[in-house]
Scaffold this motif. Sequence first.
Motif, PDB file in Angstrom:
ATOM      1  N   LEU A 132      34.056  76.190  85.587  1.00  0.00           N
ATOM      2  CA  LEU A 132      34.279  74.956  86.330  1.00  0.00           C
ATOM      3  C   LEU A 132      35.453  74.235  85.687  1.00  0.00           C
ATOM      4  CD1 LEU A 132      33.227  72.967  88.510  1.00  0.00           C
ATOM      5  CD2 LEU A 132      31.755  71.975  86.757  1.00  0.00           C
ATOM      6  N   HIS A 133      36.425  73.858  86.496  1.00  0.00           N
ATOM      7  CA  HIS A 133      37.600  73.130  86.011  1.00  0.00           C
ATOM      8  C   HIS A 133      37.590  71.742  86.631  1.00  0.00           C
ATOM      9  CE1 HIS A 133      39.247  76.733  84.191  1.00  0.00           C
ATOM     10  NE2 HIS A 133      38.790  77.374  85.260  1.00  0.00           N
ATOM     11  N   PHE A 134      37.694  70.737  85.774  1.00  0.00           N
ATOM     12  CA  PHE A 134      37.656  69.356  86.216  1.00  0.00           C
ATOM     13  C   PHE A 134      39.079  68.842  86.378  1.00  0.00           C
ATOM     14  CE2 PHE A 134      33.838  70.112  83.709  1.00  0.00           C
ATOM     15  CZ  PHE A 134      32.853  69.684  84.577  1.00  0.00           C
ATOM     16  N   GLY A 135      39.357  68.205  87.516  1.00  0.00           N
ATOM     17  CA  GLY A 135      40.660  67.600  87.754  1.00  0.00           C
ATOM     18  C   GLY A 135      40.696  66.189  87.196  1.00  0.00           C
ATOM     19  N   GLU A 136      41.794  65.532  87.426  1.00  0.00           N
ATOM     20  CA  GLU A 136      41.917  64.128  87.028  1.00  0.00           C
ATOM     21  C   GLU A 136      41.016  63.281  87.920  1.00  0.00           C
ATOM     22  OE1 GLU A 136      43.659  62.810  84.463  1.00  0.00           O
ATOM     23  OE2 GLU A 136      44.079  64.886  83.889  1.00  0.00           O
ATOM     24  N   GLY A 137      40.482  62.223  87.375  1.00  0.00           N
ATOM     25  CA  GLY A 137      39.670  61.313  88.178  1.00  0.00           C
ATOM     26  C   GLY A 137      38.230  61.782  88.285  1.00  0.00           C
ATOM     27  N   LEU A 138      37.618  61.482  89.395  1.00  0.00           N
ATOM     28  CA  LEU A 138      36.200  61.718  89.635  1.00  0.00           C
ATOM     29  C   LEU A 138      35.951  63.145  90.119  1.00  0.00           C
ATOM     30  CD1 LEU A 138      33.346  60.400  89.928  1.00  0.00           C
ATOM     31  CD2 LEU A 138      33.975  59.903  92.289  1.00  0.00           C
ATOM     32  N   THR A 139      34.933  63.781  89.570  1.00  0.00           N
ATOM     33  CA  THR A 139      34.503  65.101  90.029  1.00  0.00           C
ATOM     34  C   THR A 139      33.108  64.965  90.615  1.00  0.00           C
ATOM     35  OG1 THR A 139      35.795  66.226  88.334  1.00  0.00           O
ATOM     36  CG2 THR A 139      33.997  67.466  89.330  1.00  0.00           C
ATOM     37  N   VAL A 140      32.924  65.476  91.820  1.00  0.00           N
ATOM     38  CA  VAL A 140      31.629  65.437  92.493  1.00  0.00           C
ATOM     39  C   VAL A 140      31.146  66.872  92.656  1.00  0.00           C
ATOM     40  CG1 VAL A 140      30.402  64.759  94.591  1.00  0.00           C
ATOM     41  CG2 VAL A 140      32.265  63.331  93.727  1.00  0.00           C
ATOM     42  N   ILE A 141      29.910  67.120  92.264  1.00  0.00           N
ATOM     43  CA  ILE A 141      29.324  68.455  92.380  1.00  0.00           C
ATOM     44  C   ILE A 141      28.312  68.415  93.513  1.00  0.00           C
ATOM     45  CG2 ILE A 141      27.998  70.234  91.196  1.00  0.00           C
ATOM     46  CD1 ILE A 141      29.160  69.061  88.572  1.00  0.00           C
ATOM     47  N   VAL A 142      28.549  69.238  94.532  1.00  0.00           N
ATOM     48  CA  VAL A 142      27.726  69.240  95.738  1.00  0.00           C
ATOM     49  C   VAL A 142      27.245  70.665  95.989  1.00  0.00           C
ATOM     50  CG1 VAL A 142      27.713  68.776  98.222  1.00  0.00           C
ATOM     51  CG2 VAL A 142      29.112  67.367  96.710  1.00  0.00           C
ATOM     52  N   GLY A 143      25.996  70.813  96.405  1.00  0.00           N
ATOM     53  CA  GLY A 143      25.468  72.124  96.736  1.00  0.00           C
ATOM     54  C   GLY A 143      24.037  72.016  97.198  1.00  0.00           C
ATOM     55  N   PRO A 144      23.515  73.102  97.752  1.00  0.00           N
ATOM     56  CA  PRO A 144      22.134  73.086  98.230  1.00  0.00           C
ATOM     57  C   PRO A 144      21.147  73.039  97.054  1.00  0.00           C
ATOM     58  CG  PRO A 144      23.064  75.286  98.456  1.00  0.00           C
ATOM     59  CD  PRO A 144      24.168  74.387  98.007  1.00  0.00           C
TER      60      PRO A 144
END
Length: 72
Positions: free
Chosen positions: A19-31
Amino acid sequence: MKVSSLHVSNLLSFDDFDLHFGEGLTVIVGPNGSGKTNVVRVLDLVNKLVDWADDRSRSIGWLPRLLRRSSP
């Protein structure tokens, strides 16, 4: 501490995960059951290991090779 990427192998529900995080906010979404909570658990574990390693390095002068840190 800023985490820029995460690699997990054979832990919790992950066989091999990047998992690579970008600048700013990271949102993790999935079932349901896809491992979203396990990502948070791994990040919490890393945070605890960094705290432990910092405490140990101050007291005995070494930092475990388990954690790789990049310069801020």
